[in-house]
Design an enzyme around this catalytic site. Structure first.
Site, PDB file in Angstrom:
ATOM      1  N   HIS A 183       3.195  14.362   0.496  1.00 49.50           N
ATOM      2  CA  HIS A 183       2.630  15.675   0.135  1.00 49.50           C
ATOM      3  C   HIS A 183       3.718  16.722   0.333  1.00 49.50           C
ATOM      4  O   HIS A 183       4.616  16.543   1.162  1.00 49.50           O
ATOM      5  CB  HIS A 183       1.425  16.019   1.010  1.00 49.50           C
ATOM      6  CG  HIS A 183       0.240  15.137   0.788  1.00 49.50           C
ATOM      7  ND1 HIS A 183      -0.464  15.110  -0.397  1.00 49.50           N
ATOM      8  CD2 HIS A 183      -0.362  14.239   1.598  1.00 49.50           C
ATOM      9  CE1 HIS A 183      -1.449  14.225  -0.302  1.00 49.50           C
ATOM     10  NE2 HIS A 183      -1.417  13.674   0.896  1.00 49.50           N
ATOM     11  N   PHE A 223       2.917   6.509  -5.024  1.00 46.85           N
ATOM     12  CA  PHE A 223       4.121   7.112  -5.605  1.00 46.85           C
ATOM     13  C   PHE A 223       3.785   8.328  -6.477  1.00 46.85           C
ATOM     14  O   PHE A 223       4.685   8.931  -7.062  1.00 46.85           O
ATOM     15  CB  PHE A 223       4.950   6.072  -6.372  1.00 46.85           C
ATOM     16  CG  PHE A 223       5.777   5.168  -5.481  1.00 46.85           C
ATOM     17  CD1 PHE A 223       5.806   5.345  -4.095  1.00 46.85           C
ATOM     18  CD2 PHE A 223       6.537   4.140  -6.019  1.00 46.85           C
ATOM     19  CE1 PHE A 223       6.564   4.516  -3.273  1.00 46.85           C
ATOM     20  CE2 PHE A 223       7.307   3.306  -5.203  1.00 46.85           C
ATOM     21  CZ  PHE A 223       7.314   3.488  -3.832  1.00 46.85           C
ATOM     22  N   HIS A 262      -5.969  -0.074   5.963  1.00 46.02           N
ATOM     23  CA  HIS A 262      -5.692   0.845   7.074  1.00 46.02           C
ATOM     24  C   HIS A 262      -6.816   0.979   8.123  1.00 46.02           C
ATOM     25  O   HIS A 262      -7.442   2.013   8.277  1.00 46.02           O
ATOM     26  CB  HIS A 262      -5.295   2.234   6.576  1.00 46.02           C
ATOM     27  CG  HIS A 262      -6.055   2.759   5.397  1.00 46.02           C
ATOM     28  ND1 HIS A 262      -7.423   2.701   5.299  1.00 46.02           N
ATOM     29  CD2 HIS A 262      -5.618   3.379   4.285  1.00 46.02           C
ATOM     30  CE1 HIS A 262      -7.784   3.248   4.163  1.00 46.02           C
ATOM     31  NE2 HIS A 262      -6.736   3.667   3.517  1.00 46.02           N
ATOM     32  N   ASP A 272       0.899   2.805   3.720  1.00 42.86           N
ATOM     33  CA  ASP A 272       0.069   3.856   3.123  1.00 42.86           C
ATOM     34  C   ASP A 272       0.930   5.109   2.882  1.00 42.86           C
ATOM     35  O   ASP A 272       0.498   6.238   3.100  1.00 42.86           O
ATOM     36  CB  ASP A 272      -1.150   4.166   3.998  1.00 42.86           C
ATOM     37  CG  ASP A 272      -2.159   5.092   3.304  1.00 42.86           C
ATOM     38  OD1 ASP A 272      -2.013   5.342   2.090  1.00 42.86           O
ATOM     39  OD2 ASP A 272      -3.085   5.559   3.999  1.00 42.86           O
ATOM     40  N   ASN A 324      -6.308   9.795   6.376  1.00 41.44           N
ATOM     41  CA  ASN A 324      -7.596   9.130   6.194  1.00 41.44           C
ATOM     42  C   ASN A 324      -7.404   7.617   6.203  1.00 41.44           C
ATOM     43  O   ASN A 324      -6.579   7.129   5.438  1.00 41.44           O
ATOM     44  CB  ASN A 324      -8.218   9.488   4.843  1.00 41.44           C
ATOM     45  CG  ASN A 324      -8.502  10.950   4.687  1.00 41.44           C
ATOM     46  OD1 ASN A 324      -8.604  11.681   5.648  1.00 41.44           O
ATOM     47  ND2 ASN A 324      -8.616  11.385   3.435  1.00 41.44           N
ATOM     48  N   HIS A 359     -10.754   1.103   0.647  1.00 46.06           N
ATOM     49  CA  HIS A 359     -10.670   2.243   1.574  1.00 46.06           C
ATOM     50  C   HIS A 359     -12.082   2.458   2.113  1.00 46.06           C
ATOM     51  O   HIS A 359     -12.972   2.898   1.398  1.00 46.06           O
ATOM     52  CB  HIS A 359     -10.163   3.483   0.837  1.00 46.06           C
ATOM     53  CG  HIS A 359     -10.027   4.684   1.725  1.00 46.06           C
ATOM     54  ND1 HIS A 359      -8.839   5.369   1.871  1.00 46.06           N
ATOM     55  CD2 HIS A 359     -10.904   5.316   2.526  1.00 46.06           C
ATOM     56  CE1 HIS A 359      -9.006   6.373   2.719  1.00 46.06           C
ATOM     57  NE2 HIS A 359     -10.252   6.362   3.129  1.00 46.06           N
ATOM     58  N   HIS A 412       0.845  -1.201   0.000  1.00 45.69           N
ATOM     59  CA  HIS A 412       0.000   0.000   0.000  1.00 45.69           C
ATOM     60  C   HIS A 412       0.877   1.246   0.000  1.00 45.69           C
ATOM     61  O   HIS A 412       1.189   1.806   1.052  1.00 45.69           O
ATOM     62  CB  HIS A 412      -0.931  -0.022   1.219  1.00 45.69           C
ATOM     63  CG  HIS A 412      -1.972   1.051   1.221  1.00 45.69           C
ATOM     64  ND1 HIS A 412      -3.182   0.923   1.872  1.00 45.69           N
ATOM     65  CD2 HIS A 412      -2.011   2.267   0.651  1.00 45.69           C
ATOM     66  CE1 HIS A 412      -3.903   2.015   1.701  1.00 45.69           C
ATOM     67  NE2 HIS A 412      -3.199   2.861   0.965  1.00 45.69           N
ATOM     68  N   ASP A 469      -8.446   2.956  -3.800  1.00 48.31           N
ATOM     69  CA  ASP A 469      -7.948   3.514  -2.538  1.00 48.31           C
ATOM     70  C   ASP A 469      -7.914   5.035  -2.570  1.00 48.31           C
ATOM     71  O   ASP A 469      -7.477   5.640  -3.536  1.00 48.31           O
ATOM     72  CB  ASP A 469      -6.549   3.001  -2.207  1.00 48.31           C
ATOM     73  CG  ASP A 469      -6.052   3.616  -0.899  1.00 48.31           C
ATOM     74  OD1 ASP A 469      -6.854   3.686   0.053  1.00 48.31           O
ATOM     75  OD2 ASP A 469      -4.900   4.053  -0.840  1.00 48.31           O
ATOM     76  N   ASN A 524      -4.534   5.888  -7.544  1.00 46.63           N
ATOM     77  CA  ASN A 524      -5.222   7.193  -7.579  1.00 46.63           C
ATOM     78  C   ASN A 524      -4.285   8.283  -8.103  1.00 46.63           C
ATOM     79  O   ASN A 524      -4.075   9.309  -7.473  1.00 46.63           O
ATOM     80  CB  ASN A 524      -5.794   7.558  -6.201  1.00 46.63           C
ATOM     81  CG  ASN A 524      -4.730   7.620  -5.110  1.00 46.63           C
ATOM     82  OD1 ASN A 524      -3.634   7.089  -5.266  1.00 46.63           O
ATOM     83  ND2 ASN A 524      -5.053   8.272  -4.011  1.00 46.63           N
TER      84      ASN A 524
HETATM   85 ZN   LIG Z   1      -6.688   4.679   1.759  1.00 52.18          ZN
END
Ligand SMILES: [Zn+2]
Length: 452
Positions: free
Chosen positions: A340, A63, A231, A336, A309, A178, A60, A151, A94
Site C-alpha cells: 500500500h 502484486f 494466514h 501475504d 487482515n 480468507h 500468497h 482472498d 483481487n
Molecule cells: Zn487474505
C-alpha cells in the site's frame, strides 16, 4: 555453466543436509557431488559460508496489477520476490479488473512471462469476488490459473463454496480461503482486545476466523477438495486444522498424537505430522511471518503499518501458530505480500487499508523467529517455503536433484537491517529491525537473477 562450490545444501524433499557442490547447465542441475572440477568457462560461486536451498516459493502475494499499480506491479513485485530469495510466487486475484475472466488472466500471465522468475496466478472463485456466481474455473485453469481464491473476502454463501469445492475436486486444483466472517468485526485489521482498546475502536474478533474455519473444514472433509486455509491468526484455528488433518490421516491408517496448541507445550517435544504425510492430504494451512513474529504490542507501537487482515493477536496466538508450524498443522509459510502507498497508510487507523509487504523479509523472519530460536529446524522451515507449497499447487519446483530445474536460493546467517525495498511500497513494521538470514544469490532457471 554455473558451479556452486561448498554450500550447505538443505533439501527437505530428499532430507539432504550436507556440504556439497552443484553444477548447473542449460537451466538444469546436472550434477550434485563433492569436489566437482569447474569445467572450462564455468562461472563459480563460492558458497562455503552459505546455505543452499530450493528456490523459495510463496503462494500468497498481491502484486496489485491490474488496477492498483501505484502500490506494486508485476515487474516490481517480481523484483521484491527475487531480492527475498523467491523464484516462484502465486498471485492472488483481487485486482481490478479481478482475475475472473480470460482476458485479465492473459494480461497478468503475459506480463508475468516477461519477468525472470516464475510468477503464477490464481483466478477468483466467484465473479468480481462478490460471492454470488462461480467463475468459469475449467477455462481459467486450462489457460493457466494454478488455483482459485477470493482472498481478501470470505465466501459467505455456503452453497457457492460447496459448488466451488466440487468443481475444484474435479479439476484437481486447490482453493484458498480468507476466513473472516465480517459480522464479528466492528473494524478490520486490529484485534478486538488490548489493541482495539488502545485505539478506542471496536476491532476484529477472533470468532470471525474460528466460525468460518469450522464451517469450511467440515465441508472440505465432506467434499475432499484441496483446501488451503490462509494466514491463520487465532490459536483456536490451529487446533481445528490439526484435528481435521488427524482425521484425514487416520483414514489412511496414520496415527498422530493429540495436541491442544493453546497449552504450554515444549515446542521441541512436539511430534506432529511428517512432511511426507502433510503433503499427502487435502487440507493445508498458512502462517505469515507477521503472525508468527508480532503481537498486539507491535500493533500498538506501529499502528497502521501493522494493520492486517486477519489481525495480529496475542502472544498465546503467536505461540500456538509456532507450535502448529512445528506439528505441520500449518504446513505453508507465505508472506501475504500486500503493498500500500505511504499516503494510504498515513490515514487514521480505521481508514488505512490492511496489509504488510513481506517478500524481502520473509526468509529472514523465518530464520530469526523459528530457526535461531530453536523452535523449528532449518529443514522444517524450508519445507514450508518450497516443497509443501509446490506440491499443493502442482508446481514442478521446490526440490534440488540432478535433472531438476536450477531454481536455488543461497543465503547466510548474517545479520542485517531492512531499510530500502525493491517493492514500490514500504509498508512494513520490520524496517529497522535486526534480522538474521541474508539472501546472497537467487538463481532461477540456472541464471543468477539477484545478487545481494
Ligand atoms: Zn487474505
Amino acid at each position: 555453466m554455473l558451479l556452486i562450490k561448498n554450500g550447505r545444501l538443505v533439501d527437505p524433499k530428499s532430507h539432504f543436509n550436507d556440504v556439497t557442490d552443484i553444477l548447473i547447465d542449460n537451466g538444469k542441475i546436472i550434477k550434485i557431488a563433492n569436489d566437482i572440477e569447474a569445467p572450462d568457462g564455468a562461472e563459480v560461486i563460492d558458497a562455503s559460508r552459505y546455505y543452499v536451498t530450493p528456490g523459495l516459493i510463496d503462494v500468497h502475494v498481491h502484486f496489485r496489477d491490474p488496477g492498483f499499480t501505484y502500490k506494486e506491479d508485476i515487474y516490481t513485485g517480481a523484483n521484491a520476490a527475487k531480492k527475498g530469495g523467491f523464484t516462484t510466487v502465486v498471485m492472488m486475484a483481487n485486482t481490478n479488473p479481478a482475475i475472473d475472466n480470460l482476458d485479465t488472466l492473459k494480461y497478468v500471465l503475459d506480463k508475468a512471462a516477461e519477468t525472470d522468475i516464475n510468477v503464477l496466478t490464481c483466478g477468483d472463485i466467484t465473479k468480481g469476488l462478490k460471492g454470488k456466481e462461480l467463475v468459469d474455473m475449467p477455462s481459467l485453469k486450462e489457460q493457466g490459473a494454478v488455483g482459485f481464491t477470493d482472498d481478501g473476502i470470505p465466501i459467505m454463501d455456503a452453497e457457492i463454496l460447496r459448488e466451488a469445492m466440487r468443481v475444484a475436486k474435479e479439476l484437481n486444483v486447490p482453493l484458498s480461503f480468507h476466513e473472516e466472517d465480517l459480522k464479528y468485526n466492528d473494524n478490520n485489521g486490529i484485534n478486538k482486545g488490548r489493541a482495539s482498546t488502545h485505539f478506542n475502536i471496536g476491532g476484529a474478533d477472533r470468532m470471525a476466523e474460528i466460525s468460518m474455519i469450522k464451517r469450511d473444514i467440515k465441508m472440505a472433509l465432506e467434499e475432499g477438495a484441496i483446501c488451503d486455509f490462509q494466514h491463520i491468526s487465532a490459536k483456536e484455528s490451529v487446533n481445528l486444522i490439526y484435528e481435521a488433518k488427524k482425521k484425514l490421516l487416520s483414514e489412511k491408517g496414520i496415527d498422530i498424537p493429540d495436541y491442544n496448541f493453546t497449552d504450554d507445550i515444549n515446542i521441541s517435544d512436539i511430534k506432529g505430522i511428517t512432511t511426507e504425510d502433510a503433503l499427502g492430504i487435502t487440507i493445508h494451512a498458512e502462517a505469515t511471518p507477521n503472525h508468527f513474529t508480532l503481537t498486539e504490542d507491535d500493533v500498538i507501537k506501529h499502528g497502521t503499518l501493522a494493520k492486517i487482515n486477519p489481525p495480529i493477536r496475542e502472544e498465546a496466538d503467536r505461540m500456538a501458530i509456532i507450535r502448529g508450524l512445528k506439528a505441520n498443522a500449518i504446513d505453508l509459510i507465505v508472506t501475504d505480500h500486500a503493498p500500500h502507498s505511504a499516503e494510504e497508510k498515513d490515514r487514521p487507523i480505521t481508514e488505512a487499508p490492511s496489509g504488510i509487504i513481506g517478500l524481502e523479509t520473509s526468509l529472514a523472519l523465518a530464520f530469526t523467529e523459528l530457526v535461531k530460536t530453536g523452535y523449528l529446524t532449518l529443514e522444517e522451515v524450508i519445507a514450508k517455503m518450497t516443497i509443501n507449497p509446490a506440491k499443493m499447487y502442482n508446481i514442478d519446483a521446490g526440490y534440488v536433484s540432478e535433472g531438476a530445474n536450477a531454481d536455488l536460493t543461497i543465503f547466510s546467517e548474517d545479520e542485517w537491517v531492512p531499510k530500502e525495498y525493491a517493492s514500490k511500497s514500504s509498508n512494513t513494521p520490520f524496517t529497522g529491525r535486526i534480522l538474521s538470514g541474508k539472501v546472497k544469490y537467487t538463481i532461477c532457471g540456472g541464471k543468477v537473477v539477484y545478487e545481494g
